[in-house]
Design a protein around this motif. Structure first.
Motif, mmCIF file in Angstrom:
data_model
loop_
_atom_site.group_PDB
_atom_site.id
_atom_site.type_symbol
_atom_site.label_atom_id
_atom_site.label_comp_id
_atom_site.label_asym_id
_atom_site.label_seq_id
_atom_site.Cartn_x
_atom_site.Cartn_y
_atom_site.Cartn_z
ATOM 1 N N GLN A 157 0.921 -1.049 0.696
ATOM 2 C CA GLN A 157 -0.319 0.018 0.016
ATOM 3 C C GLN A 157 0.869 1.050 0.127
ATOM 4 O OE1 GLN A 157 -2.415 1.938 3.346
ATOM 5 N NE2 GLN A 157 -4.506 0.079 2.536
ATOM 6 N N TYR A 158 2.133 1.219 0.966
ATOM 7 C CA TYR A 158 2.850 2.504 1.157
ATOM 8 C C TYR A 158 3.789 2.614 -0.633
ATOM 9 C CZ TYR A 158 7.392 5.110 1.128
ATOM 10 O OH TYR A 158 7.787 5.957 1.464
ATOM 11 N N ARG A 159 4.015 1.227 -1.325
ATOM 12 C CA ARG A 159 4.971 1.523 -2.582
ATOM 13 C C ARG A 159 3.643 2.670 -2.994
ATOM 14 N NH1 ARG A 159 8.347 -0.374 -6.187
ATOM 15 N NH2 ARG A 159 7.791 -1.068 -7.495
ATOM 16 N N ALA A 160 2.556 1.505 -3.781
ATOM 17 C CA ALA A 160 1.559 2.582 -4.490
ATOM 18 C C ALA A 160 1.188 4.340 -4.862
ATOM 19 C CB ALA A 160 0.061 1.594 -4.206
ATOM 20 N N LEU A 163 4.307 5.771 -5.038
ATOM 21 C CA LEU A 163 5.226 5.918 -6.808
ATOM 22 C C LEU A 163 4.413 7.002 -7.317
ATOM 23 C CD1 LEU A 163 5.671 2.218 -7.663
ATOM 24 C CD2 LEU A 163 7.480 3.781 -7.395
ATOM 25 N N THR A 164 2.638 6.923 -6.659
ATOM 26 C CA THR A 164 1.860 7.936 -7.541
ATOM 27 C C THR A 164 2.166 9.150 -7.122
ATOM 28 O OG1 THR A 164 0.500 6.105 -6.780
ATOM 29 C CG2 THR A 164 -0.815 8.253 -7.785
ATOM 30 N N ARG A 165 2.977 9.281 -5.777
ATOM 31 C CA ARG A 165 2.903 10.637 -4.799
ATOM 32 C C ARG A 165 4.031 11.106 -6.288
ATOM 33 N NH1 ARG A 165 7.763 11.872 -3.510
ATOM 34 N NH2 ARG A 165 8.096 10.221 -2.094
ATOM 35 N N GLN A 178 -4.547 17.118 -18.778
ATOM 36 C CA GLN A 178 -5.279 16.937 -17.466
ATOM 37 C C GLN A 178 -5.209 15.251 -17.043
ATOM 38 O OE1 GLN A 178 -8.442 16.187 -16.967
ATOM 39 N NE2 GLN A 178 -7.837 16.331 -14.366
ATOM 40 N N ALA A 179 -5.984 15.070 -18.329
ATOM 41 C CA ALA A 179 -5.979 14.252 -18.931
ATOM 42 C C ALA A 179 -5.687 12.721 -18.993
ATOM 43 C CB ALA A 179 -7.687 13.762 -20.507
ATOM 44 N N GLN A 180 -4.721 13.424 -19.360
ATOM 45 C CA GLN A 180 -2.969 12.562 -19.656
ATOM 46 C C GLN A 180 -2.273 11.345 -18.533
ATOM 47 O OE1 GLN A 180 -1.450 10.837 -22.773
ATOM 48 N NE2 GLN A 180 -3.853 11.093 -23.447
ATOM 49 N N GLN A 181 -2.521 12.912 -17.391
ATOM 50 C CA GLN A 181 -2.075 13.156 -15.570
ATOM 51 C C GLN A 181 -2.968 12.462 -15.301
ATOM 52 O OE1 GLN A 181 -1.872 17.598 -15.098
ATOM 53 N NE2 GLN A 181 -0.082 17.586 -16.170
ATOM 54 N N SER A 182 -3.941 12.568 -15.208
ATOM 55 C CA SER A 182 -5.339 11.589 -14.861
ATOM 56 C C SER A 182 -4.499 9.960 -14.846
ATOM 57 C CB SER A 182 -6.655 11.590 -14.776
ATOM 58 O OG SER A 182 -7.011 11.132 -14.086
ATOM 59 N N LYS A 183 -4.137 9.632 -16.633
ATOM 60 C CA LYS A 183 -4.423 8.167 -17.191
ATOM 61 C C LYS A 183 -3.240 8.014 -16.215
ATOM 62 C CE LYS A 183 -4.328 5.785 -20.999
ATOM 63 N NZ LYS A 183 -4.602 5.691 -22.810
ATOM 64 N N MET A 184 -1.821 8.574 -16.144
ATOM 65 C CA MET A 184 -1.040 8.011 -15.624
ATOM 66 C C MET A 184 -1.005 7.920 -13.934
ATOM 67 S SD MET A 184 2.366 9.912 -15.511
ATOM 68 C CE MET A 184 1.808 11.068 -14.049
ATOM 69 N N LEU A 185 -1.624 8.144 -13.479
ATOM 70 C CA LEU A 185 -1.913 8.231 -12.331
ATOM 71 C C LEU A 185 -2.626 7.148 -11.943
ATOM 72 C CD1 LEU A 185 -2.159 11.751 -10.422
ATOM 73 C CD2 LEU A 185 -0.381 10.610 -11.026
ATOM 74 N N GLN A 186 -3.675 6.674 -12.626
ATOM 75 C CA GLN A 186 -4.753 5.574 -12.445
ATOM 76 C C GLN A 186 -4.003 4.763 -12.924
ATOM 77 O OE1 GLN A 186 -8.876 6.486 -13.943
ATOM 78 N NE2 GLN A 186 -8.218 8.187 -14.634
ATOM 79 N N THR A 187 -3.113 4.125 -13.858
ATOM 80 C CA THR A 187 -2.171 3.314 -14.294
ATOM 81 C C THR A 187 -1.333 3.133 -12.912
ATOM 82 O OG1 THR A 187 -2.739 4.528 -16.603
ATOM 83 C CG2 THR A 187 -0.365 2.443 -15.886
ATOM 84 N N ILE A 188 -0.615 3.292 -12.691
ATOM 85 C CA ILE A 188 0.049 3.331 -11.438
ATOM 86 C C ILE A 188 -1.157 2.942 -10.353
ATOM 87 C CG2 ILE A 188 1.443 4.021 -9.437
ATOM 88 C CD1 ILE A 188 2.626 6.150 -11.594
ATOM 89 N N MET A 189 -2.001 3.167 -9.424
ATOM 90 C CA MET A 189 -3.286 3.002 -8.636
ATOM 91 C C MET A 189 -3.541 1.734 -8.763
ATOM 92 S SD MET A 189 -6.705 4.238 -7.564
ATOM 93 C CE MET A 189 -7.286 4.281 -9.386
#
Length: 218
Positions: A157-160, A163-165, A178-189
């Motif tokens: 959980q901490y790693r996820a 990495l997102t931070r 913004q859409a590309q940034q959001s997609k990137m964060l969701q992919t990591i999640m």
């Protein structure tokens, strides 16, 4: 008493059948079938569970001690679980808010940075939450398995979150979209989300061993 009544009634019925049945061979076959069926039923009928031997006062005292030790440990453990759950819900809330464009990437980063710090502290605290050495060997081994699973979950959980931070840091972003940034964060999640924390089997085994009733609505 009921068994004797049924046996007497059965005997009377057999006598009546013997008297009024013309073919005595059929009666003999019928009786033989009854005997075989009764023998089979008797052989395979489950034997009653032997009564548990009463425990001594010393054994009762030791069991109560074990129950109290486990209860104290488990109370603190539940607080850790609740905090893990709060952190994870807040993590998803941050990502969802950014996805809906309700917050900026700068706000997203600030919130993830704080959550990163909180998650790290919780991970480190959980790592110190070892099973009580005063527990008997069986319960201690089961709690060790619970602790290992929980440590692995807290670390994942901490790693996820970390990495997102890092990915949300404006200094590291490679796009302003913004859409590309959001997609990137969701992919990591999605990629880094830990599997579920399944410890019910071990906790149930400990409760049964210590004769502690299962908690409701858990």
């Amino acid at each position: 008493m009921l068994v004797y009544i049924l046996a007497a009634a059965g005997l009377v019925l057999l006598l009546l059948l013997y008297r009024y049945l013309n073919n005595k061979k059929i009666f003999a076959c019928f009786c033989l079938t009854l005997l075989l069926a009764g023998g089979i039923a008797y052989k395979f009928w489950p034997a009653p569970e032997p009564a548990a031997a009463p425990i001594s006062e010393q054994e009762r005292y030791e069991l109560m001690q074990q129950q109290q030790i486990f209860a104290a440990w488990y109370s603190d453990y539940q607080k850790d679980l609740e905090e893990l759950d709060r952190n994870w819900q807040w993590y998803h809330h941050i990502i969802e808010n950014f996805k809906e464009d309700n917050i900026s990437i700068q706000t997203t980063f600030v919130r993830l940075k704080q959550l990163d710090q909180d998650s790290q502290k919780l991970r480190d605290r959980i790592a110190l939450h070892a099973p009580p050495v005063a527990l008997n060997d069986g319960c201690y081994d089961l709690l060790t398995e619970v602790v290992n699973k929980t440590n692995a979950y807290a670390e994942a959980q901490y790693r996820a979150i970390a990495l997102t931070r890092a990915a949300a840091d404006p200094a590291n972003l490679k796009t302003d979209d913004q859409a590309q940034q959001s997609k990137m964060l969701q992919t990591i999640m999605i990629r880094e989300s830990p599997v579920g924390l399944y410890t019910a089997k071990e906790i149930t085994a400990i409760r049964q061993y210590l004769d502690i009733p299962e908690e409701k609505n858990k």
